[in-house]
Design a protein around this motif. Sequence first.
Motif, PDB file in Angstrom:
ATOM      1  N   GLY A  70     -47.878  60.594  -5.740  1.00 32.38           N
ATOM      2  CA  GLY A  70     -47.733  61.614  -4.715  1.00 32.38           C
ATOM      3  C   GLY A  70     -46.432  61.473  -3.953  1.00 32.38           C
ATOM      4  O   GLY A  70     -45.445  60.930  -4.456  1.00 32.38           O
ATOM      5  N   TYR A  71     -46.447  61.936  -2.708  1.00 33.73           N
ATOM      6  CA  TYR A  71     -45.242  61.943  -1.892  1.00 33.73           C
ATOM      7  C   TYR A  71     -45.523  61.360  -0.521  1.00 33.73           C
ATOM      8  O   TYR A  71     -46.668  61.341  -0.066  1.00 33.73           O
ATOM      9  N   GLY A  72     -44.459  60.892   0.110  1.00 33.71           N
ATOM     10  CA  GLY A  72     -44.601  60.313   1.434  1.00 33.71           C
ATOM     11  C   GLY A  72     -43.319  60.486   2.217  1.00 33.71           C
ATOM     12  O   GLY A  72     -42.449  61.280   1.848  1.00 33.71           O
ATOM     13  N   PHE A  73     -43.190  59.726   3.300  1.00 31.84           N
ATOM     14  CA  PHE A  73     -42.008  59.780   4.148  1.00 31.84           C
ATOM     15  C   PHE A  73     -41.465  58.368   4.323  1.00 31.84           C
ATOM     16  O   PHE A  73     -42.231  57.402   4.336  1.00 31.84           O
ATOM     17  N   SER A  74     -40.144  58.260   4.496  1.00 29.87           N
ATOM     18  CA  SER A  74     -39.547  56.969   4.800  1.00 29.87           C
ATOM     19  C   SER A  74     -38.206  57.197   5.494  1.00 29.87           C
ATOM     20  O   SER A  74     -37.750  58.330   5.631  1.00 29.87           O
ATOM     21  N   SER A  75     -37.612  56.101   5.938  1.00 26.93           N
ATOM     22  CA  SER A  75     -36.357  56.180   6.683  1.00 26.93           C
ATOM     23  C   SER A  75     -35.377  55.136   6.174  1.00 26.93           C
ATOM     24  O   SER A  75     -35.772  54.095   5.656  1.00 26.93           O
ATOM     25  N   GLY A  76     -34.081  55.417   6.332  1.00 25.78           N
ATOM     26  CA  GLY A  76     -33.043  54.474   5.937  1.00 25.78           C
ATOM     27  C   GLY A  76     -31.828  55.200   5.399  1.00 25.78           C
ATOM     28  O   GLY A  76     -31.923  56.340   4.929  1.00 25.78           O
ATOM     29  N   THR A  77     -30.690  54.531   5.475  1.00 18.77           N
ATOM     30  CA  THR A  77     -29.489  55.124   4.888  1.00 18.77           C
ATOM     31  C   THR A  77     -29.615  55.226   3.368  1.00 18.77           C
ATOM     32  O   THR A  77     -28.908  56.005   2.737  1.00 18.77           O
ATOM     33  N   SER A  78     -30.539  54.454   2.782  1.00 19.60           N
ATOM     34  CA  SER A  78     -30.786  54.546   1.342  1.00 19.60           C
ATOM     35  C   SER A  78     -31.296  55.921   0.942  1.00 19.60           C
ATOM     36  O   SER A  78     -31.116  56.343  -0.208  1.00 19.60           O
ATOM     37  N   PHE A  79     -31.948  56.622   1.865  1.00 24.83           N
ATOM     38  CA  PHE A  79     -32.497  57.934   1.552  1.00 24.83           C
ATOM     39  C   PHE A  79     -31.547  59.055   1.961  1.00 24.83           C
ATOM     40  O   PHE A  79     -31.701  60.192   1.515  1.00 24.83           O
ATOM     41  N   ALA A  80     -30.571  58.731   2.795  1.00 22.16           N
ATOM     42  CA  ALA A  80     -29.525  59.703   3.124  1.00 22.16           C
ATOM     43  C   ALA A  80     -28.487  59.767   2.009  1.00 22.16           C
ATOM     44  O   ALA A  80     -27.963  60.839   1.688  1.00 22.16           O
ATOM     45  N   THR A  81     -28.213  58.630   1.398  1.00 23.01           N
ATOM     46  CA  THR A  81     -27.140  58.517   0.404  1.00 23.01           C
ATOM     47  C   THR A  81     -27.306  59.454  -0.790  1.00 23.01           C
ATOM     48  O   THR A  81     -26.362  60.167  -1.156  1.00 23.01           O
ATOM     49  N   SER A 138     -11.591  53.313  -9.578  1.00 24.08           N
ATOM     50  CA  SER A 138     -10.318  53.363 -10.302  1.00 24.08           C
ATOM     51  C   SER A 138     -10.499  53.893 -11.722  1.00 24.08           C
ATOM     52  O   SER A 138      -9.542  54.387 -12.325  1.00 24.08           O
ATOM     53  N   LEU A 139     -11.722  53.821 -12.250  1.00 23.46           N
ATOM     54  CA  LEU A 139     -12.018  54.316 -13.591  1.00 23.46           C
ATOM     55  C   LEU A 139     -12.516  55.760 -13.569  1.00 23.46           C
ATOM     56  O   LEU A 139     -12.919  56.307 -14.587  1.00 23.46           O
ATOM     57  N   GLY A 140     -12.504  56.370 -12.378  1.00 25.30           N
ATOM     58  CA  GLY A 140     -12.874  57.775 -12.278  1.00 25.30           C
ATOM     59  C   GLY A 140     -14.296  58.045 -11.859  1.00 25.30           C
ATOM     60  O   GLY A 140     -14.745  59.193 -11.884  1.00 25.30           O
ATOM     61  N   ILE A 141     -15.041  57.012 -11.467  1.00 23.60           N
ATOM     62  CA  ILE A 141     -16.421  57.192 -11.023  1.00 23.60           C
ATOM     63  C   ILE A 141     -16.443  57.348  -9.506  1.00 23.60           C
ATOM     64  O   ILE A 141     -15.811  56.581  -8.782  1.00 23.60           O
ATOM     65  N   ILE A 142     -17.173  58.341  -9.016  1.00 27.88           N
ATOM     66  CA  ILE A 142     -17.341  58.515  -7.581  1.00 27.88           C
ATOM     67  C   ILE A 142     -18.491  57.613  -7.125  1.00 27.88           C
ATOM     68  O   ILE A 142     -19.596  57.703  -7.648  1.00 27.88           O
ATOM     69  N   VAL A 143     -18.218  56.722  -6.185  1.00 25.84           N
ATOM     70  CA  VAL A 143     -19.220  55.780  -5.693  1.00 25.84           C
ATOM     71  C   VAL A 143     -19.667  56.207  -4.295  1.00 25.84           C
ATOM     72  O   VAL A 143     -18.874  56.240  -3.364  1.00 25.84           O
ATOM     73  N   VAL A 144     -20.952  56.554  -4.179  1.00 23.26           N
ATOM     74  CA  VAL A 144     -21.550  56.938  -2.900  1.00 23.26           C
ATOM     75  C   VAL A 144     -22.512  55.825  -2.515  1.00 23.26           C
ATOM     76  O   VAL A 144     -23.443  55.526  -3.270  1.00 23.26           O
ATOM     77  N   ASN A 145     -22.311  55.193  -1.359  1.00 27.78           N
ATOM     78  CA  ASN A 145     -23.070  53.997  -1.013  1.00 27.78           C
ATOM     79  C   ASN A 145     -23.653  54.078   0.391  1.00 27.78           C
ATOM     80  O   ASN A 145     -23.031  54.612   1.310  1.00 27.78           O
ATOM     81  N   SER A 149     -25.751  54.509  -4.675  1.00 28.42           N
ATOM     82  CA  SER A 149     -26.204  53.129  -4.557  1.00 28.42           C
ATOM     83  C   SER A 149     -26.662  52.784  -3.143  1.00 28.42           C
ATOM     84  O   SER A 149     -26.061  53.215  -2.158  1.00 28.42           O
ATOM     85  N   SER A 150     -27.736  52.000  -3.076  1.00 27.98           N
ATOM     86  CA  SER A 150     -28.208  51.447  -1.797  1.00 27.98           C
ATOM     87  C   SER A 150     -27.860  49.972  -1.670  1.00 27.98           C
ATOM     88  O   SER A 150     -28.350  49.285  -0.783  1.00 27.98           O
ATOM     89  N   LEU A 151     -27.006  49.504  -2.561  1.00 25.85           N
ATOM     90  CA  LEU A 151     -26.637  48.091  -2.588  1.00 25.85           C
ATOM     91  C   LEU A 151     -25.855  47.694  -1.340  1.00 25.85           C
ATOM     92  O   LEU A 151     -25.040  48.451  -0.834  1.00 25.85           O
ATOM     93  N   GLY A 152     -26.111  46.489  -0.854  1.00 30.63           N
ATOM     94  CA  GLY A 152     -25.335  45.990   0.270  1.00 30.63           C
ATOM     95  C   GLY A 152     -25.524  44.497   0.455  1.00 30.63           C
ATOM     96  O   GLY A 152     -26.654  43.995   0.398  1.00 30.63           O
ATOM     97  N   TYR A 153     -24.428  43.777   0.642  1.00 33.24           N
ATOM     98  CA  TYR A 153     -24.492  42.332   0.866  1.00 33.24           C
ATOM     99  C   TYR A 153     -23.751  41.979   2.151  1.00 33.24           C
ATOM    100  O   TYR A 153     -22.646  42.461   2.383  1.00 33.24           O
ATOM    101  N   LEU A 154     -24.354  41.147   2.960  1.00 29.72           N
ATOM    102  CA  LEU A 154     -23.646  40.657   4.145  1.00 29.72           C
ATOM    103  C   LEU A 154     -23.856  39.168   4.368  1.00 29.72           C
ATOM    104  O   LEU A 154     -23.223  38.569   5.228  1.00 29.72           O
ATOM    105  N   ASP A 155     -24.706  38.545   3.550  1.00 26.82           N
ATOM    106  CA  ASP A 155     -25.090  37.148   3.784  1.00 26.82           C
ATOM    107  C   ASP A 155     -23.937  36.160   3.673  1.00 26.82           C
ATOM    108  O   ASP A 155     -23.946  35.125   4.317  1.00 26.82           O
ATOM    109  N   TRP A 156     -22.922  36.502   2.839  1.00 27.78           N
ATOM    110  CA  TRP A 156     -21.842  35.542   2.614  1.00 27.78           C
ATOM    111  C   TRP A 156     -20.564  35.906   3.352  1.00 27.78           C
ATOM    112  O   TRP A 156     -19.525  35.314   3.117  1.00 27.78           O
ATOM    113  N   TYR A 157     -20.633  36.890   4.220  1.00 28.32           N
ATOM    114  CA  TYR A 157     -19.426  37.407   4.862  1.00 28.32           C
ATOM    115  C   TYR A 157     -19.613  37.481   6.372  1.00 28.32           C
ATOM    116  O   TYR A 157     -20.705  37.302   6.895  1.00 28.32           O
TER     117      TYR A 157
END
Length: 281
Positions: A117-128, A43-50, A14-22
């Motif tokens: 086609g293909y390209g390049f980009s940057s961000g933790t969303s692409f590392a995850t 807790s239900l056995g799913i590995i969450v990588v964020n 997941s690339s999800l992230g919220y900070l606006d309310w915190y």
Amino acid sequence: AEWMDSLGVDIISSSLGYLDWYDTTQLDGRTALVTQAANAAVSLGIIVVNAAGNEGNTPWRKIIPPSDGDSVIAVGAVDPGGAIIDFSSRGPTADGRIKPDFCAQGSMVVLANWSGGYGFSSGTSFATPQIAGGIALLMEARPDWVLADIIAALKSSSSSSFLPNNSYGWGIPNFTTAYHRGSFQISGSGLAVLIAPHPAIDSAVFYLTSSGAGQGMVSIFDISGIPVRTMMVSSTGREIITLVWDGENDSNRKVSTGVYICLFEMNGSSVRRKLFLVSNR
């Protein structure tokens, strides 16, 4: 996440992230609603990588929820040379835990372009997803490992394993080294379970190791909780017990393709596992 769990998904990338309310004092792994949801999935056995977030060069600077979750694997971004990128969000959490957990390449990442086609980009969303994909391969190679085993193996085989910090976490994992870490040990439950192959086609083999002699039971349920098959098992001591489920229910009828919940009980210990069965009936 609820829909994924209903399908028997093992990993959420997941690339999800919220900070606006915190604010950063609330990054305690419990406050943000989205972190609570991620914790529930774990807790239900799913590995969450964020994704840890791209706030490293902003006033916020810190990781963003739900990557503050204790069992959520937060991923930061490094350049092709392995150096942390300025935008990669940093730790620690509000309660002092090291974050991110690991890093992967997050700049000049080759990816499919929405316009073709293909390209390049940057961000933790692409590392995850690189870390999530590596974990998927590790789960396939080590199906008897649980989340704690996977995290321990990765932490001990990453580039900053001897000196983890709040920029790199434990660093860039070496999945080959992680694969060769110590063999699986019986957990505190006193019962170890391996299902192979997985996914299973028409039938599945259960390998059970108990800490002592005794009688046990294997109960199989469909995803809605309806009992499908019950099998008895016995152990004469610390040994590997092999039990085959032929893909039939208690009425000797082949079951449908789908996700099944397997409950293993022996000597007062119990272990639950998800099983995806492909039925070629």
